[in-house]
Design a protein around this motif. Structure first.
Motif, short mmCIF file in Angstrom:
data_model
loop_
_atom_site.label_atom_id
_atom_site.label_comp_id
_atom_site.label_asym_id
_atom_site.label_seq_id
_atom_site.Cartn_x
_atom_site.Cartn_y
_atom_site.Cartn_z
N THR A 1 -0.61 0.87 -1.49
CA THR A 1 -1.41 2.10 -1.42
C THR A 1 -0.67 3.27 -2.04
N HIS A 2 0.65 3.29 -1.88
CA HIS A 2 1.49 4.28 -2.54
C HIS A 2 2.94 3.85 -2.35
N LEU A 3 3.86 4.53 -3.02
CA LEU A 3 5.23 4.04 -3.09
C LEU A 3 6.17 4.65 -2.05
N HIS A 4 5.67 5.31 -1.05
CA HIS A 4 6.54 5.81 0.02
C HIS A 4 7.28 4.65 0.69
N TYR A 5 8.45 4.96 1.23
CA TYR A 5 9.36 3.91 1.72
C TYR A 5 8.71 2.99 2.74
N ASP A 6 7.77 3.54 3.53
CA ASP A 6 7.20 2.74 4.62
C ASP A 6 6.01 1.90 4.17
N HIS A 7 5.69 1.97 2.89
CA HIS A 7 4.57 1.19 2.35
C HIS A 7 5.00 0.28 1.21
N ALA A 8 6.18 0.49 0.67
CA ALA A 8 6.56 -0.22 -0.55
C ALA A 8 8.00 -0.74 -0.50
N GLY B 1 -3.47 13.44 -3.06
CA GLY B 1 -3.25 14.29 -1.89
C GLY B 1 -1.87 14.11 -1.29
N HIS B 2 -1.73 13.10 -0.45
CA HIS B 2 -0.47 12.83 0.23
C HIS B 2 0.62 12.37 -0.74
N SER B 3 0.23 11.52 -1.68
CA SER B 3 1.10 11.14 -2.80
C SER B 3 0.17 11.09 -4.01
N SER C 1 -4.90 3.89 4.99
CA SER C 1 -3.47 4.11 4.81
C SER C 1 -3.17 5.60 5.05
N ASP C 2 -2.36 6.21 4.20
CA ASP C 2 -1.94 7.58 4.50
C ASP C 2 -2.92 8.65 4.00
N ALA C 3 -4.13 8.24 3.60
CA ALA C 3 -5.18 9.26 3.40
C ALA C 3 -5.51 9.93 4.73
ZN LIG Z 1 3.02 8.03 2.81
#
Ligand SMILES: [Zn+2]
Ligand SMILES: [Zn+2]
Length: 283
Positions: free
Chosen positions: A108-115, A187-189, A208-210
């Motif tokens: 969903t995006h590359l933030h540490y907790d998702h990727a 938005g968030h990323s 996800s983080d939406a």
């Molecule tokens: Zn995130």
């Protein structure tokens, strides 16, 4: 204005011809003792501050299996002081998913907790938005505040996958198979994407983080990790447009998800829930 893309078919067509997905959420980490200002911009310091749960999601039907996001590993948990409950990739086994043969991962995006854990899926290709890779490797990352949710090691592994033809880039809306579409929210990323999934109860949106919590989209209140507030707010509208009802929107980090949805089986109570089943009433 955001529009429902043309690739979406009629409801009748789906009901008659498309096999619904099962959707599961696996809870793999937790973070408590939060301040309201860590959950909402302009929070009242005296209001309730929810804990964060961390999830990966599994989308499965007879002809294909996707996972949505890859979580983070033990080392990142220790460094960021998160309570790490289980390896999200090894936990796929609890649902009968063999991580060694998994072929498709939606990031969903590359933030540490998702990727994180991107090197633990030897046969997978990774579905990612153009803009998230560009954001995570470009000028914005020279700002410590903006790069804080990213771990460089994850970006390096993803870049390696690009060079090995294992990344499928998307620019906006994309249909992966009939009954599963991706939609860029930003938005968030910058390249945050959400998944719209056809299930036995209709269209469910894995947000996800939406929307970290139910309260973010229900009250239109922004989470403080953000690169574009206007896109984040438009993203709340998109969740409502793509989901069959507010009960069909699954936020990315809300501990209520484990309370509202039924456990996959009694042994997985507190570990994995079914999102293609109706939630108990709260929303
Ligand atoms: Zn995130
Ligand atoms: Zn997150």
């Amino acid at each position: 204005m955001l529009c429902v893309p043309r690739i979406l078919r009629t409801r009748e067509e789906f009901t008659l011809t498309i096999e619904p997905f099962e959707i599961f959420a696996i809870r793999y980490a937790h973070l408590g003792n939060r301040h309201p200002g860590e959950n909402f911009i302009l929070a009242d310091p005296h209001e309730f501050a929810s804990d964060l749960d961390y999830f990966v999601w599994v989308l499965r039907r007879s002809d294909c299996t996707f996972i949505v996001d890859t979580g983070f590993g033990k080392e990142a948990a220790a460094r960021r002081k998160r309570e790490w409950l289980r390896c999200p990739i090894e936990s796929l086994r609890l649902l009968g998913v063999d991580s060694g043969s998994l072929t498709d991962v939606i990031v969903t995006h590359l933030h540490y907790d998702h990727a994180g854990n991107l090197d633990k899926l030897p046969r997978a290709r990774f579905h990612l938005q153009d803009r998230d890779m560009a954001y995570a490797t470009g000028r914005s990352m020279s700002h410590p505040m903006l790069r804080a949710p990213f771990d460089l090691e994850n970006i390096q592994v993803m870049l390696k996958h690009v060079y090995s033809d294992r990344v499928v880039f998307h620019d906006g809306d994309a249909e992966l198979v009939p009954g599963l579409t991706l939609h860029r929210v930003g938005g968030h990323s910058a390249g945050l994407q959400i998944a719209r999934v056809w299930t036995r109860r209709g269209w469910v949106v894995v947000a996800s983080d939406a929307s970290h919590f139910y309260a973010n989209f229900q009250q239109r209140r922004c989470f403080p990790v953000v690169c574009n507030i206007a896109e984040m707010l438009e993203g709340f509208n998109l969740l409502y447009r793509l989901a069959d009802s507010p009960d069909h929107i699954v936020p990315g980090h809300d501990p209520l998800v484990m309370k509202l949805y039924p456990a996959v089986k009694p042994e997985l109570e507190g570990i994995a829930v079914r999102l293609d089943a109706a939630p108990s009433s709260r929303t």
